[in-house]
Design a protein around this motif. Structure first.
Motif, short mmCIF file in Angstrom:
data_model
loop_
_atom_site.label_atom_id
_atom_site.label_comp_id
_atom_site.label_asym_id
_atom_site.label_seq_id
_atom_site.Cartn_x
_atom_site.Cartn_y
_atom_site.Cartn_z
N LYS A 264 0.74 -1.24 -0.20
CA LYS A 264 -0.37 0.01 0.12
C LYS A 264 1.29 0.87 -0.08
CE LYS A 264 -3.72 1.90 2.51
NZ LYS A 264 -4.62 2.13 3.53
N GLU A 265 0.94 1.85 -0.80
CA GLU A 265 1.56 3.61 -1.21
C GLU A 265 1.06 3.84 -2.68
OE1 GLU A 265 3.40 6.19 1.29
OE2 GLU A 265 1.83 5.04 1.13
N GLY A 266 1.77 4.62 -3.18
CA GLY A 266 1.37 5.61 -2.00
C GLY A 266 1.64 7.36 -3.42
N HIS A 267 1.86 8.83 -2.58
CA HIS A 267 2.28 9.26 -3.23
C HIS A 267 2.25 9.53 -5.33
CE1 HIS A 267 6.62 9.72 -1.90
NE2 HIS A 267 5.90 10.38 -3.50
N LEU A 268 3.57 8.09 -5.41
CA LEU A 268 3.72 8.00 -6.53
C LEU A 268 2.74 7.93 -7.61
CD1 LEU A 268 7.02 6.23 -6.06
CD2 LEU A 268 6.85 9.06 -6.59
N TRP A 269 1.53 6.39 -7.56
CA TRP A 269 0.46 6.24 -7.84
C TRP A 269 -0.22 6.82 -7.19
CZ3 TRP A 269 3.20 1.24 -4.94
CH2 TRP A 269 4.29 0.92 -6.07
N GLY A 270 -0.38 7.53 -6.68
CA GLY A 270 -2.62 8.20 -6.45
C GLY A 270 -2.86 7.29 -5.28
N ARG A 271 -1.95 6.36 -4.79
CA ARG A 271 -2.30 5.73 -2.99
C ARG A 271 -2.84 4.20 -3.95
NH1 ARG A 271 -0.45 7.43 1.38
NH2 ARG A 271 -0.53 9.60 1.22
N LYS A 272 -2.28 3.77 -4.69
CA LYS A 272 -3.02 2.27 -4.94
C LYS A 272 -2.35 1.30 -4.39
CE LYS A 272 -0.64 1.29 -8.85
NZ LYS A 272 -0.62 1.35 -11.11
N THR A 273 -3.17 0.21 -4.20
CA THR A 273 -2.06 -0.96 -3.95
C THR A 273 -1.50 -2.23 -5.07
OG1 THR A 273 -3.64 -0.32 -1.63
CG2 THR A 273 -3.07 -3.38 -1.97
N VAL A 274 -0.84 -2.51 -4.75
CA VAL A 274 -0.58 -3.62 -5.67
C VAL A 274 -0.03 -5.16 -4.86
CG1 VAL A 274 0.17 -1.66 -7.63
CG2 VAL A 274 1.77 -2.79 -5.43
N ALA A 275 -0.06 -5.93 -5.62
CA ALA A 275 0.36 -6.94 -5.29
C ALA A 275 1.56 -7.40 -6.04
CB ALA A 275 -0.55 -8.50 -5.81
N ILE A 276 3.17 -7.98 -4.86
CA ILE A 276 4.37 -8.17 -5.43
C ILE A 276 4.02 -9.28 -5.18
CG2 ILE A 276 6.40 -7.75 -5.30
CD1 ILE A 276 5.82 -5.43 -2.75
N PRO A 277 4.73 -10.33 -6.55
CA PRO A 277 4.75 -11.78 -6.07
C PRO A 277 6.25 -12.00 -4.96
CG PRO A 277 4.82 -10.69 -8.80
CD PRO A 277 4.61 -9.88 -7.67
N ILE A 278 5.25 -12.83 -4.50
CA ILE A 278 6.49 -13.66 -3.35
C ILE A 278 7.58 -13.54 -4.12
CG2 ILE A 278 5.50 -15.91 -3.92
CD1 ILE A 278 6.26 -13.81 -0.43
#
Length: 219
Positions: free
Chosen positions: A174-188
């Motif tokens: 979860k972050e941030g100002h760089l992306w308009g505060r979207k949540t992304v899923a990082i592959p494990i």
């Protein structure tokens, strides 16, 4: 392939007879990235270490996790914390136990001072609370820092888990100002974790290109 289950940290946890509490931490086995336990804060002051086997991964959503056990049974599970009593310090600003300490007395005529008993007992133990983690497993918390290859990028929001074997497939960032505060899923397979920090070899730009994931649970 079964759809992955979201363990959004902060999600409500429900039993068949009512709501128990909310998800506070996720415990994983670091080599396999398999989730083994959920730490649930609930109806009493004691957080509970809930085996993932009693989680109904066919029900619920990002805001809700459902257990097979009732609230009374969950309250009997192992505590997620333990208290250790350590010996008291021998040094208290140079005073000995039982000594009297002279302090200024506000409101005393003449601006004098009055003796006050020193309320320190050098021999008294003090309590230290430790979080319990089975074996060599590690915990993922809401707000754990995420470090990209080129610097800090955000904080952990939760995990995506394969319901067939409880293996973690993605870390939710979860972050941030760089992306308009979207949540992304990082592959494990792109992350590692140690000491409350999740590290990924992906750059900030690469993370920013990942598709957004909707998380509806409270922070």
């Amino acid at each position: 392939m079964s759809a992955p289950v979201q363990y959004a940290i902060g999600a409500d946890v429900h039993c068949p007879d009512g709501t128990y509490g909310h998800l506070k931490r996720v415990v994983i086995e670091p080599q396999s990235a398999r989730v083994t336990h959920l730490v649930i804060g609930g109806r009493d002051a004691t957080d509970r270490l809930v085996p993932v086997d009693i989680v109904d991964e066919t029900a619920g959503d990002a805001e809700n996790i459902r257990l097979f056990r009732d609230t009374a049974a969950v309250a009997q599970l192992d505590a997620a914390e333990e208290t250790e009593f350590l010996p008291g310090s021998e040094e208290h600003l140079g005073y000995e136990p039982g000594q009297w300490l002279t302090v200024p007395a506000a409101g005393v005529s003449g601006g004098g001072a009055v003796p006050m008993p020193l309320l320190l007992d050098a021999g008294a133990p003090h309590a230290v609370v430790h979080e319990r983690v089975p074996g060599d497993e590690v915990q993922i918390r809401h707000g754990d820092r995420v470090e990209a290859a080129d610097g800090e990028i955000g904080h952990v929001q939760g995990l995506l888990v394969d319901p067939r074997d409880h293996g973690t497939t993605h870390v939710l960032l979860k972050e941030g100002h760089l992306w308009g505060r979207k949540t992304v899923a990082i592959p494990i397979n792109e992350v590692s974790w140690q000491g409350g920090t999740v590290t990924t070899r992906l750059s900030k730009a690469q993370l920013g290109e990942l598709p957004p994931v909707r998380i509806d649970s409270r922070p």
